[in-house]
Write an enzyme that holds these catalytic residues in place. Structure first.
Site, PDB file in Angstrom:
ATOM      1  N   TYR A   8      16.608  30.065   4.158  1.00 56.99           N
ATOM      2  CA  TYR A   8      15.488  30.783   4.782  1.00 56.99           C
ATOM      3  C   TYR A   8      15.732  31.001   6.269  1.00 56.99           C
ATOM      4  O   TYR A   8      16.216  30.114   6.958  1.00 56.99           O
ATOM      5  CB  TYR A   8      14.193  29.985   4.624  1.00 56.99           C
ATOM      6  CG  TYR A   8      13.603  30.053   3.245  1.00 56.99           C
ATOM      7  CD1 TYR A   8      13.093  31.255   2.739  1.00 56.99           C
ATOM      8  CD2 TYR A   8      13.536  28.921   2.444  1.00 56.99           C
ATOM      9  CE1 TYR A   8      12.542  31.311   1.472  1.00 56.99           C
ATOM     10  CE2 TYR A   8      12.989  28.977   1.176  1.00 56.99           C
ATOM     11  CZ  TYR A   8      12.493  30.174   0.703  1.00 56.99           C
ATOM     12  OH  TYR A   8      11.944  30.226  -0.548  1.00 56.99           O
ATOM     13  N   ARG A  44     -10.988   0.453  14.703  1.00 60.52           N
ATOM     14  CA  ARG A  44     -10.829   1.306  13.527  1.00 60.52           C
ATOM     15  C   ARG A  44     -11.795   0.756  12.481  1.00 60.52           C
ATOM     16  O   ARG A  44     -12.941   1.165  12.436  1.00 60.52           O
ATOM     17  CB  ARG A  44      -9.376   1.210  13.050  1.00 60.52           C
ATOM     18  CG  ARG A  44      -8.670   2.510  12.919  1.00 60.52           C
ATOM     19  CD  ARG A  44      -7.204   2.336  12.583  1.00 60.52           C
ATOM     20  NE  ARG A  44      -6.865   1.153  11.791  1.00 60.52           N
ATOM     21  CZ  ARG A  44      -5.684   0.919  11.251  1.00 60.52           C
ATOM     22  NH1 ARG A  44      -4.726   1.797  11.402  1.00 60.52           N
ATOM     23  NH2 ARG A  44      -5.434  -0.171  10.556  1.00 60.52           N
ATOM     24  N   LYS A  78       0.838  -1.206   0.000  1.00 50.87           N
ATOM     25  CA  LYS A  78       0.000   0.000   0.000  1.00 50.87           C
ATOM     26  C   LYS A  78       0.874   1.258   0.000  1.00 50.87           C
ATOM     27  O   LYS A  78       2.042   1.212   0.394  1.00 50.87           O
ATOM     28  CB  LYS A  78      -0.931  -0.016   1.217  1.00 50.87           C
ATOM     29  CG  LYS A  78      -0.217   0.038   2.549  1.00 50.87           C
ATOM     30  CD  LYS A  78      -1.175  -0.240   3.703  1.00 50.87           C
ATOM     31  CE  LYS A  78      -0.431  -0.131   5.015  1.00 50.87           C
ATOM     32  NZ  LYS A  78      -1.197  -0.654   6.140  1.00 50.87           N
ATOM     33  N   MET A 125      11.955  23.864  -0.215  1.00 50.52           N
ATOM     34  CA  MET A 125      11.037  23.018  -0.974  1.00 50.52           C
ATOM     35  C   MET A 125      11.769  22.148  -1.988  1.00 50.52           C
ATOM     36  O   MET A 125      11.488  20.959  -2.136  1.00 50.52           O
ATOM     37  CB  MET A 125       9.997  23.883  -1.692  1.00 50.52           C
ATOM     38  CG  MET A 125       8.891  23.059  -2.332  1.00 50.52           C
ATOM     39  SD  MET A 125       7.712  24.057  -3.264  1.00 50.52           S
ATOM     40  CE  MET A 125       6.920  24.985  -1.975  1.00 50.52           C
TER      41      MET A 125
HETATM   42  C1  PLP Z   1      -0.359  -1.680   6.824  1.00 50.20           C
HETATM   43  C2  PLP Z   1      -0.966  -2.942   7.247  1.00 50.20           C
HETATM   44  C3  PLP Z   1      -0.174  -4.090   7.457  1.00 50.20           C
HETATM   45  C4  PLP Z   1       1.345  -4.084   7.412  1.00 50.20           C
HETATM   46  O1  PLP Z   1       1.862  -3.613   8.634  1.00 50.20           O
HETATM   47  P1  PLP Z   1       3.443  -3.587   8.901  1.00 50.20           P
HETATM   48  O2  PLP Z   1       3.570  -3.127  10.305  1.00 50.20           O
HETATM   49  O3  PLP Z   1       4.029  -2.615   7.937  1.00 50.20           O
HETATM   50  O4  PLP Z   1       3.954  -4.963   8.666  1.00 50.20           O
HETATM   51  C5  PLP Z   1      -0.827  -5.291   7.729  1.00 50.20           C
HETATM   52  N1  PLP Z   1      -2.167  -5.347   7.821  1.00 50.20           N
HETATM   53  C6  PLP Z   1      -2.962  -4.266   7.665  1.00 50.20           C
HETATM   54  C7  PLP Z   1      -4.427  -4.411   7.796  1.00 50.20           C
HETATM   55  C8  PLP Z   1      -2.386  -3.028   7.384  1.00 50.20           C
HETATM   56  O5  PLP Z   1      -3.167  -1.954   7.247  1.00 50.20           O
END
Ligand code: PLP
Length: 340
Positions: free
Chosen positions: A249, A118, A33, A295
């Site tokens: 800056y 969550r 992700k 930046m």
């Molecule tokens: C992001 C995520 C993971 C991975 O977690 P890590 O700590 O990076 O291994 C696993 N399961 C879910 C549902 C996640 O959102």
């Protein structure tokens, strides 16, 4: 242009350790992700495929479509557009409300809220979810949960595990009653996987450990993972600064003596989080970031054409008062990723 080098050797080293811990390559889903935590979605997906990983986890349908051909199974964690069916995709059911929105014949993984509060349905909503999905001819391919505290020495890990154990039993007996296939069960992220001595889920969802980090308390016996990503910047220009002159800056850095200073082409516009006068960062070769991060550039006491900004983000994460995840994930997708 600044660039990101991805070490295939280090990624494979980490994947080897992870697959040994899980039991086999089939018991690991790589979490890709958010642009593979900033490493590059397609690049890491291709390497994981070459290594022999068959499962991936992403956040959105867009991400899943980019890597569709590289994996047998892709779990999509939080997408509200349920329209595009693919036999490779498994959609997460995060709330009972969505049962009626998921098209028939999709594959679904039910997320259970075992204490994180969550996403996911409650254990007592399981029967309603399984009946509702089955009635609509939706195939339940997985049931999973997520740990809120696997990285610290607390009892939460055991408490959530025991709730999930009961969930597994309930799912199995419901499936037997309804003549449904038993779905896959998965509960572990990186830190949880490395807390098990006898990992027994069908697979683990491993993100940060693939990339070479674990945020676990040091009291745990941690594996020797290696960072995959290093960030490199190129010199834009060099000048001589006289004692007393200031850089950047806010004029926050004042030269204590005559010195050579160059600007390099990385800044907070590329996701290299801003540093200010209270935070001192030194590159692996010993160059100092002088004054504030702009930046599009930083200033260093160097005249090398190319400088490694970091090859391990832990020091920078400490200075920024954050976690390794945030340092890598913020790196923009417009920085070129090169596999070495
Ligand atoms: C992001 C995520 C993971 C991975 O977690 P890590 O700590 O990076 O291994 C696993 N399961 C879910 C549902 C996640 O959102």
């Amino acid at each position: 242009m600044a660039k990101i080098l991805l070490s295939k050797e280090n990624l494979f080293h980490n994947l080897n350790i992870i697959c040994n811990q899980a039991g086999s390559k089939d018991k690991v889903a790589v979490v890709l992700k958010d642009n593979a935590y900033g490493h590059g979605l397609l690049e890491i997906a291709q390497l994981a495929n070459e290594f022999g990983i068959k499962k991936a986890v992403v956040r959105t349908l867009d991400e899943a479509q980019i890597i569709e051909d590289l994996f047998d199974d892709i779990l999509i964690l939080s997408e509200k557009n349920f329209d595009t069916y693919s036999h490779t995709f498994h959609i997460t059911l995060n709330t009972l409300e969505d049962i009626d929105n998921i098209p028939s014949y999709c594959k679904v993984n039910i997320k259970i809220d075992t204490g994180m509060h969550r996403n996911g349905i409650l254990p007592e909503e399981l029967e309603e979810a399984i009946l509702g999905l089955t009635k609509r001819n939706i195939k339940i391919t997985g049931v999973f949960t997520h740990h809120r505290n696997a990285d610290t020495l607390s009892t939460d890990f055991f408490w959530q595990n025991s709730i999930f154990r009961d969930v597994k039993e309930d799912v199995k007996s419901l499936c037997e009653k309804l003549s449904l296939d038993i779905p896959s069960f998965h509960s572990c992220n990186s830190s949880a996987l490395f807390r098990h001595t006898n990992f027994s889920d069908n697979f683990a969802r491993v993100g940060i450990a693939c990339y070479g980090y674990l945020e676990n308390d040091s009291t745990f016996n941690l594996p020797n993972l290696k960072p995959v990503l290093s960030l490199w910047a190129n010199r834009i220009s060099t000048r001589m600064i006289k004692k007393g002159q200031c850089i950047g800056y806010g004029a926050t850095y004042q030269a204590k003596e005559d010195m050579t200073v160059s600007t390099y082409d990385i800044g907070y516009g590329n996701g290299f989080l801003r540093l200010n006068e209270n935070q001192k960062y030194i590159t692996p070769k010993g160059y100092k970031i002088l004054g504030r991060v702009s930046m599009d550039s930083i200033s260093l006491n160097s005249d090398d054409d190319q400088v490694c900004i970091f090859e391990d983000v832990r020091e920078l994460a400490k200075i920024q008062n954050t976690i390794s995840y945030e340092i890598t994930t913020t790196l923009s997708s417009n920085i070129k990723r090169i596999i070495k």
